[in-house]
Design a protein around this motif. Structure first.
Motif, PDB file in Angstrom:
ATOM      1  N   ASP A   1      -0.822  12.165  -3.888  1.00 17.01           N
ATOM      2  CA  ASP A   1      -2.136  12.359  -4.502  1.00 17.01           C
ATOM      3  C   ASP A   1      -1.993  12.080  -5.993  1.00 17.01           C
ATOM      4  O   ASP A   1      -1.361  12.855  -6.717  1.00 17.01           O
TER       5      ASP A   1
ATOM      6  N   LEU B   1      -3.588   2.092  -3.584  1.00 20.70           N
ATOM      7  CA  LEU B   1      -3.659   3.475  -3.099  1.00 20.70           C
ATOM      8  C   LEU B   1      -5.099   3.766  -2.733  1.00 20.70           C
ATOM      9  O   LEU B   1      -6.006   3.503  -3.537  1.00 20.70           O
ATOM     10  N   ARG B   2      -5.325   4.266  -1.513  1.00 18.52           N
ATOM     11  CA  ARG B   2      -6.696   4.495  -1.052  1.00 18.52           C
ATOM     12  C   ARG B   2      -7.019   5.985  -1.053  1.00 18.52           C
ATOM     13  O   ARG B   2      -6.133   6.837  -1.083  1.00 18.52           O
ATOM     14  N   ASP B   3      -8.317   6.278  -1.034  1.00 20.90           N
ATOM     15  CA  ASP B   3      -8.803   7.668  -0.976  1.00 20.90           C
ATOM     16  C   ASP B   3      -8.246   8.500  -2.130  1.00 20.90           C
ATOM     17  O   ASP B   3      -7.690   9.582  -1.928  1.00 20.90           O
ATOM     18  N   GLN B   4      -8.375   7.966  -3.332  1.00 23.76           N
ATOM     19  CA  GLN B   4      -7.930   8.645  -4.554  1.00 23.76           C
ATOM     20  C   GLN B   4      -9.131   8.686  -5.502  1.00 23.76           C
ATOM     21  O   GLN B   4      -9.204   7.901  -6.450  1.00 23.76           O
TER      22      GLN B   4
ATOM     23  N   THR C   1       1.164   5.356   0.406  1.00 24.38           N
ATOM     24  CA  THR C   1       0.519   6.574   0.912  1.00 24.38           C
ATOM     25  C   THR C   1       1.478   7.750   0.722  1.00 24.38           C
ATOM     26  O   THR C   1       2.653   7.567   0.390  1.00 24.38           O
TER      27      THR C   1
ATOM     28  N   GLU D   1       0.865  -1.185   0.000  1.00 22.61           N
ATOM     29  CA  GLU D   1       0.000   0.000   0.000  1.00 22.61           C
ATOM     30  C   GLU D   1       0.898   1.230   0.000  1.00 22.61           C
ATOM     31  O   GLU D   1       1.882   1.300   0.748  1.00 22.61           O
TER      32      GLU D   1
ATOM     33  N   ASP E   1     -10.560   3.587  -4.023  1.00 19.43           N
ATOM     34  CA  ASP E   1      -9.339   2.774  -4.141  1.00 19.43           C
ATOM     35  C   ASP E   1      -8.838   2.756  -5.583  1.00 19.43           C
ATOM     36  O   ASP E   1      -9.646   2.701  -6.530  1.00 19.43           O
TER      37      ASP E   1
END
Ligand SMILES: [Fe+2]
Length: 291
Positions: free
Chosen positions: A24, A49-52, A21, A19, A252
């Motif tokens: 952006d 990659l999360r929250d993208q 982080t 993962e 995600d």
């Protein structure tokens, strides 16, 4: 989120997957920002990659950092040709597609371990899948390290497989769902191609077994022995300890190296829940063997 410092990498499995982080990826990346991400991709094979939150335009812009995109085919196509839409929603009405509809049956080929576009003469580098709408349960994507698969083969079996070439075709994976399911047009658009059965990463030399649901038979081998070896390699290569499942959240982004992993979809309740994922596929740069 702004890109203010170095990316952080957390391993997801002892053998592969990470993962990422601290970056952006929904906004344009400089070469200096993309470099570490590309290096992590070569090393870990699967990046999460999360929250993208992506829209189609942002996904294309991000994907093109890896290279030119493949035109793709889909049973439930979106406008434009670079997206393989993975969804149970009708493109025009937004309503769920009945489970006996051919568009849903066709997607069941994704339940078999495969490498995206191994049925093309130049197979893909990687796939990038973004979660737009997720069911509350099910619909995971599972990944399997083909580097681990290769490393675990006995030396004698490695020596057998190393020089082999296999024939891949879309018809092989689709016939696993339902014989004869592939349209005449798709049959003629995607004639069988040849692929090496091992692939070496050009940067770090790490070798991966190259098989999957599009792989039909070993060139020059009789049907029976070819089927037996492919089955043995699939059984040995997809042991649970070489795999992990990604449970999707909206926002995600998952990038996987089609040269080094297999993946498969898992079921969800397609009548009760809505799912919309968009896949872009980055083209490879050369055939694995002369065609
Ligand atoms: Fe796939």
């Amino acid at each position: 989120m702004r890109n203010t410092g170095p990316i952080a990498i957390r391993r997801l499995h002892p053998l592969f997957g990470a993962e990422v982080t601290g970056i952006d990826i929904t906004r344009p990346l400089s070469a200096r920002e993309f470099g570490p991400l590309r290096a992590a991709f070569e090393e870990h094979s699967v990046l999460v990659l999360r929250d993208q939150p992506m829209d189609d335009e942002k996904q294309i812009a991000f994907s093109e950092n890896f290279g030119p995109l493949e035109p793709t085919l889909s049973a439930n196509p979106a406008v434009g040709t670079v997206f393989a839409r993975q969804s149970n929603l009708d493109i025009n009405t937004g309503e769920t597609i009945p489970s006996d509809d051919m568009r849903m049956i066709y997607q069941k080929a994704n339940y078999f371990w495969h490498s995206d576009s191994s049925f093309k003469p130049v197979p893909s580098l990687c796939s990038i899948l973004t979660a737009r709408l997720c069911p509350p349960e099910g619909g995971d994507t599972e990944f399997c390290s083909m580097r681990a698969a290769w490393n675990a083969l006995p030396a004698a079996l490695q020596a057998t497989v190393e020089p082999l070439v296999a024939e891949h075709a879309l018809v092989y994976s689709r016939n696993r769902v339902q014989p004869g399911i592939l349209s005449a047009k798709a049959l003629s658009d995607y004639p069988p191609v040849r692929q090496r059965m091992v692939r070496d990463n050009p940067l770090n030399g790490r070798r991966a077994l190259y098989i999957g649901a599009h792989c039909g038979h070993i060139v020059g081998w009789p049907r029976g022995t070819s089927d037996a070896l492919l089955e043995e390699l699939t059984l040995r290569g997809t042991r649970p300890e070489f795999t992990f499942a990604h449970k999707w959240r909206e926002g995600d982004v998952v990038i996987w190296d089609n040269r080094a992993v297999l993946h498969r979809a898992t079921a969800y309740d397609t009548v009760k829940h809505k799912r919309l994922m968009q896949r872009t596929t980055v083209a490879g740069d050369a055939p694995t063997v002369p065609q």
